[in-house]
Structures are given as structure tokens and as C-alpha cells.
Design a protein around this motif. Structure first.
Motif, PDB file in Angstrom:
ATOM      1  N   GLY A 271       1.908 -13.797  -2.541  1.00 53.58           N
ATOM      2  CA  GLY A 271       2.426 -13.988  -3.889  1.00 53.58           C
ATOM      3  C   GLY A 271       1.737 -13.128  -4.926  1.00 53.58           C
ATOM      4  O   GLY A 271       2.315 -12.834  -5.976  1.00 53.58           O
ATOM      5  N   ALA A 272       0.505 -12.707  -4.649  1.00 54.71           N
ATOM      6  CA  ALA A 272      -0.249 -11.927  -5.634  1.00 54.71           C
ATOM      7  C   ALA A 272       0.368 -10.553  -5.859  1.00 54.71           C
ATOM      8  O   ALA A 272       0.301 -10.008  -6.967  1.00 54.71           O
ATOM      9  N   GLY A 273       0.952  -9.970  -4.821  1.00 55.35           N
ATOM     10  CA  GLY A 273       1.639  -8.693  -4.994  1.00 55.35           C
ATOM     11  C   GLY A 273       2.821  -8.836  -5.924  1.00 55.35           C
ATOM     12  O   GLY A 273       3.045  -7.999  -6.805  1.00 55.35           O
ATOM     13  N   GLN A 274       3.581  -9.932  -5.742  1.00 53.96           N
ATOM     14  CA  GLN A 274       4.727 -10.170  -6.620  1.00 53.96           C
ATOM     15  C   GLN A 274       4.284 -10.405  -8.066  1.00 53.96           C
ATOM     16  O   GLN A 274       4.887  -9.867  -9.005  1.00 53.96           O
ATOM     17  N   VAL A 275       3.249 -11.192  -8.258  1.00 53.84           N
ATOM     18  CA  VAL A 275       2.754 -11.433  -9.619  1.00 53.84           C
ATOM     19  C   VAL A 275       2.401 -10.119 -10.295  1.00 53.84           C
ATOM     20  O   VAL A 275       2.793  -9.853 -11.443  1.00 53.84           O
ATOM     21  N   THR A 276       1.670  -9.266  -9.577  1.00 50.23           N
ATOM     22  CA  THR A 276       1.227  -7.990 -10.149  1.00 50.23           C
ATOM     23  C   THR A 276       2.417  -7.095 -10.488  1.00 50.23           C
ATOM     24  O   THR A 276       2.474  -6.499 -11.575  1.00 50.23           O
ATOM     25  N   LYS A 277       3.382  -7.006  -9.578  1.00 47.77           N
ATOM     26  CA  LYS A 277       4.559  -6.163  -9.830  1.00 47.77           C
ATOM     27  C   LYS A 277       5.414  -6.714 -10.967  1.00 47.77           C
ATOM     28  O   LYS A 277       5.916  -5.961 -11.809  1.00 47.77           O
ATOM     29  N   ILE A 278       5.585  -8.015 -11.021  1.00 49.09           N
ATOM     30  CA  ILE A 278       6.373  -8.632 -12.088  1.00 49.09           C
ATOM     31  C   ILE A 278       5.751  -8.336 -13.447  1.00 49.09           C
ATOM     32  O   ILE A 278       6.452  -8.013 -14.410  1.00 49.09           O
ATOM     33  N   LEU A 279       4.436  -8.426 -13.525  1.00 43.44           N
ATOM     34  CA  LEU A 279       3.758  -8.157 -14.799  1.00 43.44           C
ATOM     35  C   LEU A 279       3.793  -6.665 -15.134  1.00 43.44           C
ATOM     36  O   LEU A 279       3.908  -6.288 -16.305  1.00 43.44           O
ATOM     37  N   ASN A 280       3.710  -5.813 -14.123  1.00 43.96           N
ATOM     38  CA  ASN A 280       3.894  -4.380 -14.337  1.00 43.96           C
ATOM     39  C   ASN A 280       5.243  -4.117 -15.005  1.00 43.96           C
ATOM     40  O   ASN A 280       5.346  -3.386 -15.994  1.00 43.96           O
ATOM     41  N   ASN A 281       6.294  -4.729 -14.464  1.00 43.36           N
ATOM     42  CA  ASN A 281       7.625  -4.494 -15.002  1.00 43.36           C
ATOM     43  C   ASN A 281       7.803  -5.113 -16.377  1.00 43.36           C
ATOM     44  O   ASN A 281       8.475  -4.538 -17.240  1.00 43.36           O
ATOM     45  N   MET A 282       7.208  -6.269 -16.594  1.00 41.73           N
ATOM     46  CA  MET A 282       7.278  -6.884 -17.918  1.00 41.73           C
ATOM     47  C   MET A 282       6.706  -5.957 -18.986  1.00 41.73           C
ATOM     48  O   MET A 282       7.323  -5.738 -20.044  1.00 41.73           O
ATOM     49  N   VAL A 283       5.530  -5.391 -18.711  1.00 43.27           N
ATOM     50  CA  VAL A 283       4.908  -4.462 -19.662  1.00 43.27           C
ATOM     51  C   VAL A 283       5.770  -3.221 -19.848  1.00 43.27           C
ATOM     52  O   VAL A 283       5.951  -2.722 -20.966  1.00 43.27           O
ATOM     53  N   LEU A 284       6.348  -2.715 -18.743  1.00 38.95           N
ATOM     54  CA  LEU A 284       7.217  -1.541 -18.827  1.00 38.95           C
ATOM     55  C   LEU A 284       8.415  -1.806 -19.730  1.00 38.95           C
ATOM     56  O   LEU A 284       8.731  -0.999 -20.613  1.00 38.95           O
ATOM     57  N   PHE A 285       9.111  -2.926 -19.530  1.00 36.31           N
ATOM     58  CA  PHE A 285      10.315  -3.212 -20.313  1.00 36.31           C
ATOM     59  C   PHE A 285       9.979  -3.365 -21.799  1.00 36.31           C
ATOM     60  O   PHE A 285      10.718  -2.872 -22.661  1.00 36.31           O
ATOM     61  N   GLU A 286       8.878  -4.032 -22.097  1.00 37.99           N
ATOM     62  CA  GLU A 286       8.490  -4.194 -23.496  1.00 37.99           C
ATOM     63  C   GLU A 286       8.123  -2.851 -24.117  1.00 37.99           C
ATOM     64  O   GLU A 286       8.415  -2.589 -25.290  1.00 37.99           O
ATOM     65  N   THR A 287       7.483  -1.985 -23.339  1.00 39.92           N
ATOM     66  CA  THR A 287       7.118  -0.653 -23.841  1.00 39.92           C
ATOM     67  C   THR A 287       8.357   0.193 -24.097  1.00 39.92           C
ATOM     68  O   THR A 287       8.436   0.907 -25.115  1.00 39.92           O
TER      69      THR A 287
END
Length: 302
Positions: free
Chosen positions: A177-193
Motif C-alpha cells: 500500500g505504501a507504493g500506492q500512497v506515494t504515487k497518489i500523493l505524487n499525482n495530487m501535487v502534480l494536478f494542483e501544480t
């Protein structure tokens, strides 16, 4: 000639299965065929990528069950948690899994679903690892993806040589699950940027500053980012939002996983919530299938 990955761990996985041959899955699977030194058996609902991979040396499966029954490790590269759920159930992964097999999910998916599937496989003596991929379609073709893995140290050590057939950066982020958490947060930051870049470009236009000049200048200062150089310069400024890239619908799907994490943690993430509404507005306006920086069109409707 493609380099073959050598590892003392490779004999544990004599045959590689691969399910999902879309924009990212097809080139990833091709890199496994060319570099792993192991037979690869592939499945997709579309016959065209299967035919192309068969020409490259992959065996063609007739079903998900066929892949699971004839491989030692199975990679999934599917669009969403819904698609992963579909191949997990029915005459799919859970029904056909064997003791000692490993399933590696390369897509971005729900953390809760990931951990639930891992528990179900563990009860059968098998293993689920999450290894969502990052970077572009070109990186998938070049074998230079970044992969964020959720697995025990032992499983990570076993699967890393295969992942390096298609990735140059492979990080063990923690347990399942930690890989998914990290990728999800990566994408969240990307979309907001990307939303911030869209707003900056719109304001520049209305104040007599050339958007290309703006982003080039920002790239030399503290506002620089991967999103600026790629999504800003290559999509927002030229207005290039092709289909069959990372769509607005997929972006909203990934962001929904971040919002799910926030709800579970009791944390209000207002920037992400706003970005979700902006993505939905672009979808409602007919841009659901377009490359997600298309949200820039709806910041400055003039």
C-alpha cells in the motif's frame, strides 16, 4: 541489442505474465520481453497490442486465468481500481492463484483495495505488491520509468530486477500500500501544480506577458518544476491536449484516491478538493478524454 537483466533471483520467476497492454502497458511488456531473459505471456481485451507483442516474442493468452495458470509472476497495468477488481475476481487472479506466485500492480489504485487484495492472496500463500509507475509514455518506451513499490524487503529484492527492465528509478516506499500512497500523493501535487500553472498563464496573457516567456523565466527561479517544463511548456502554452494521453477522467480518478486517504485520516485537503472540482468542470464541458492540462482552457474562457 537489448541488455538482459541478470540476477540470482530470476530463476524464481521462470515465466512472466502481463495483463493490460494500453498506452503504458504495451511498452512496459515489450521491455520485459526484450530484457528479462524470461518467457512472457500477455493478455489484453484488444487484439492489436497482443499481435504486436507476439511479433516481438511474447506468448498470447486467451484469458486472465490463462495468464495466472501459466506464469510465476503476474504484472498488471490497468486503468483503474475498477479494472483491477474485475481481473481479481470471477475466473481471475484469486480463483487461479497458486502458492508462491506474486502479483505486481503497476497501476494507480485504491490503497484500501490494494491492502484487501494483499490479505486475500496472503491467505492463499501468494503475494500482492503495489508498484505504480510514474513518468511519460516515452519513458515507458525507453525503459526509464520511476516505480514506487509497496512490499516487504524480501519481495522487493526479488521483483526489483524485473522492474528495472522498464524503470531507472525504483523505490521501496514501505509495506503493501505504501507504493500506492506515494504515487497518489505524487499525482495530487502534480494536478494542483498544473492548475497553478494554468492560472499563471491566463493572468500573464491578460497583462501583456507572453506565456512562453513567463514559463521560461519561472523555470530559472523557485517556481521551476517538472510540471512547468513538461505540462506547462509542452501542453498549456501551445494548447496541445491530445486524446490517448493521461486524460482528465484518469486525473480525477487518481485524485479521488487522495481524497479517500484524506477522509480516512480525517484531514481536510482543500487544494485537492478544489482541483477535483476544476477537473470535473473540464469533464462536464466535454474534455474528459483530453490530456488533463486541458483544464487551462477553462481558466481563461476568453
Amino acid at each position: 541489442m537489448a541488455k538482459t537483466i541478470k540476477s540470482k533471483l530470476m530463476p524464481d520467476y521462470k515465466t512472466i505474465g502481463f495483463i493490460g497492454l494500453g498506452v503504458m502497458g504495451e511498452p512496459i511488456c515489450r521491455n520485459l520481453v526484450r530484457k528479462s531473459g524470461a518467457p512472457v505471456i500477455a493478455f489484453d481485451l484488444s487484439p492489436e497490442p497482443l499481435a504486436r507483442l507476439a511479433a516481438d516474442g511474447a506468448a498470447v493468452a486467451v484469458s486472465v486465468a490463462d495468464v495466472v495458470n501459466n506464469s510465476d509472476i503476474v504484472f498488471l497495468c490497468l486503468p483503474s481500481a475498477k479494472h483491477v477488481h474485475a481481473v481479481f475476481n470471477g475466473d481471475g487472479i484469486l480463483k487461479n492463484i497458486r502458492k508462491g506466485q506474486v502479483v505486481v500492480d503497476l497501476g494507480t489504485s485504491s490503497v484500501n483495495q490494494t491492502r484487501d487484495f494483499a490479505k486475500q492472496l496472503q491467505a492463499r500463500g501468494a503475494t500482492w505488491a503495489d508498484a505504480p509507475i510514474a513518468r511519460t509514455r516515452q519513458a515507458a518506451q525507453d525503459g526509464t520509468l520511476s516505480v514506487m513499490v509497496g512490499a516487504t524487503g524480501e519481495i522487493f529484492a526479488a521483483i526489483e530486477p524485473l522492474i528495472r527492465c522498464f524503470a531507472t528509478d525504483v523505490t521501496n516506499c514501505g509495506g503493501v500500500g505504501a507504493g500506492q500512497v506515494t504515487k497518489i500523493l505524487n499525482n495530487m501535487v502534480l494536478f494542483e501544480t498544473v492548475n497553478a500553472l494554468s492560472e499563471a498563464v491566463a493572468l500573464a496573457k491578460h497583462n501583456g506577458v507572453d506565456p512562453a516567456l513567463l514559463l521560461d523565466t519561472l523555470s530559472k527561479g523557485s517556481a521551476d518544476s517538472f510540471a512547468l517544463r513538461n505540462h506547462g511548456m509542452k501542453a498549456i502554452v501551445p494548447g496541445s491536449f491530445p486524446e490517448r494521453a493521461f486524460s482528465t477522467e484518469y486525473a480525477l480518478k487518481d485524485l479521488s484516491y487522495a481524497l479517500e486517504l484524506a477522509r480516512d485520516a480525517g484531514i481536510e485537503i482543500r487544494g485537492a478538493e478544489l482541483t477535483g472540482r476544476i477537473l470535473q468542470e473540464a469533464i462536464d464541458a466535454g474534455s474528459g478524454g483530453a490530456y488533463f492540462p486541458v483544464i487551462a482552457k477553462y481558466v481563461d474562457r476568453g
